[in-house]
Write an enzyme that holds these catalytic residues in place. Structure first.
Site, PDB file in Angstrom:
ATOM      1  N   LYS A 136       0.636  -1.218  -0.082  1.00  0.00           N
ATOM      2  CA  LYS A 136      -0.016  -0.120  -0.404  1.00  0.00           C
ATOM      3  C   LYS A 136       1.134   1.358  -0.006  1.00  0.00           C
ATOM      4  CE  LYS A 136      -3.490  -2.739   2.231  1.00  0.00           C
ATOM      5  NZ  LYS A 136      -4.271  -3.032   2.739  1.00  0.00           N
TER       6      LYS A 136
ATOM      7  N   GLN B 250      -4.606  -2.088   9.624  1.00  0.00           N
ATOM      8  CA  GLN B 250      -4.348  -3.470   8.968  1.00  0.00           C
ATOM      9  C   GLN B 250      -5.258  -4.753   9.736  1.00  0.00           C
ATOM     10  OE1 GLN B 250      -2.971  -3.791   5.600  1.00  0.00           O
ATOM     11  NE2 GLN B 250      -3.258  -5.598   6.209  1.00  0.00           N
TER      12      GLN B 250
ATOM     13  N   ASP C 161     -11.116   1.695   3.463  1.00  0.00           N
ATOM     14  CA  ASP C 161     -11.372   0.693   3.446  1.00  0.00           C
ATOM     15  C   ASP C 161     -13.229   0.577   3.327  1.00  0.00           C
ATOM     16  OD1 ASP C 161      -9.545  -0.889   2.866  1.00  0.00           O
ATOM     17  OD2 ASP C 161      -9.265  -1.554   5.362  1.00  0.00           O
TER      18      ASP C 161
END
Ligand code: NAP
Length: 279
Positions: free
Chosen positions: A52, A96, A119
């Site tokens: 990322k 994460q 997200d």
């Protein structure tokens, strides 16, 4: 033989367009920035975060990483998220996952400001998606929609069968496919006679995490097959949830692993960060 759906190439094109959008934002004095929180020492998570960060660098998005110790307590994690929510120079926050088991992932995701939730995992954004409202669509389902659109594969009126009902892939995919007017069937580990369902699929999307689970006899002639799985086969090679070698003989379109859905997931994360920065 099936047409290979080249997610790697499409992701490259999307990143290139995003780079131009980021340049335009910068000219207006807006510098998009992503904050990523990594808890603990999980190797796979570290690789995902690194990928990322590389994508952010390529596009010109600033990247800040917050690495927390494995034994951090919930209130410390929430304090960090709250402080990032307040920071004006950060437009996107990503936690994460998976988290260590003593931490409540739902509580943590709920703490992320929905406007910075790139997200799309905050319950508010999950709810908006199911109501068909504008929101951050979670990146893997969003990437799958983009692949189908790029190759002009019709969704409306088609029977989409999804294997897997996880919060990050299967469930948001249901909403994405319903919005595109598909007829949707969802199968999971308790589904009986799964092959009866998979053989009906015009579009079969597989996200279960079982190497080469979907075999040729499970797929209708001419179907589109989207493989989300990332597994290691017995010989140690990366493979999906679909027996690619054989299923490609039956399908019309198929995504490879690697090079299919994976690169699209990161590209759509970048797209969500740019959207957050524009907002
Ligand atoms: P997950 O949270 O483990 O969920 C797996 C789902 O598959 C569950 O709904 C489970 O059913 C179902 N399932 C398990 N075994 C099954 C079986 N034999 N038959 C039918 N359904 C079965 O997985 P996930 O996070 O969605 O990830 C799935 C796979 O996609 C993994 O390989 C992961 O690494 C990969 N992935 C890839 C990307 C990418 O960008 N390419 C992104 C995310 C995930 P129950 O609900 O009944 O347990």
């Amino acid at each position: 033989m099936a047409v290979i759906l080249d997610g790697k190439e499409l992701a490259r094109k999307i990143r290139q367009n995003l780079r131009e959008e980021v340049d335009a934002l910068k000219r207006r004095g807006i510098l998009p920035k992503l904050a990523v929180i990594l808890v603990g020492d999980d190797n796979a998570s570290k690789i995902y975060v690194k990928n990322k960060s590389k994508a952010c660098e390529e596009i010109g998005i600033d990247f800040e990483e917050y690495v927390l110790k494995e034994d951090i307590q919930m209130d410390e994690l929430k304090n960090l998220i709250n402080s990032l929510n307040e920071k004006k120079d950060i437009q996107g926050i990503l936690l994460q996952c998976p988290l260590p088991p003593h931490l409540d992932v739902n509580e943590a995701l709920k703490t992320i400001d929905p406007k910075k939730d790139v997200d799309g995992f905050n319950p508010l954004n999950v709810g908006k998606l199911s109501l068909g409202q504008d929101t951050f669509v979670s990146c893997t389902p969003y990437g799958i929609v983009k692949i189908l659109e790029e190759y002009n594969i019709p969704i409306q009126g088609k029977h989409v069968v999804i294997l897997g009902r996880s919060n990050i892939v299967g469930k948001p995919l249901i909403q994405c496919m319903l919005q595109k007017n598909a007829t949707v069937t969802v199968c999971h580990s308790k589904t009986e006679n799964i092959k009866e369902f998979t053989r009906q699929a015009d579009i079969l999307i597989v996200a279960i995490g079982k190497a080469k689970f979907v075999t040729m006899d499970m797929v209708k002639q001419g179907a589109t097959v989207i493989d989300v799985g990332i597994n290691r086969s017995e010989d140690g090679k990366l493979c999906g949830d679909v027996d690619f070698e054989n299923v490609q003989k039956t399908a019309s379109y198929i995504t490879p692993v690697p090079g299919g859905v994976g690169p699209m997931t990161i590209a759509m994360l970048m797209s969500n960060i740019v959207k957050a920065a524009k907002n």
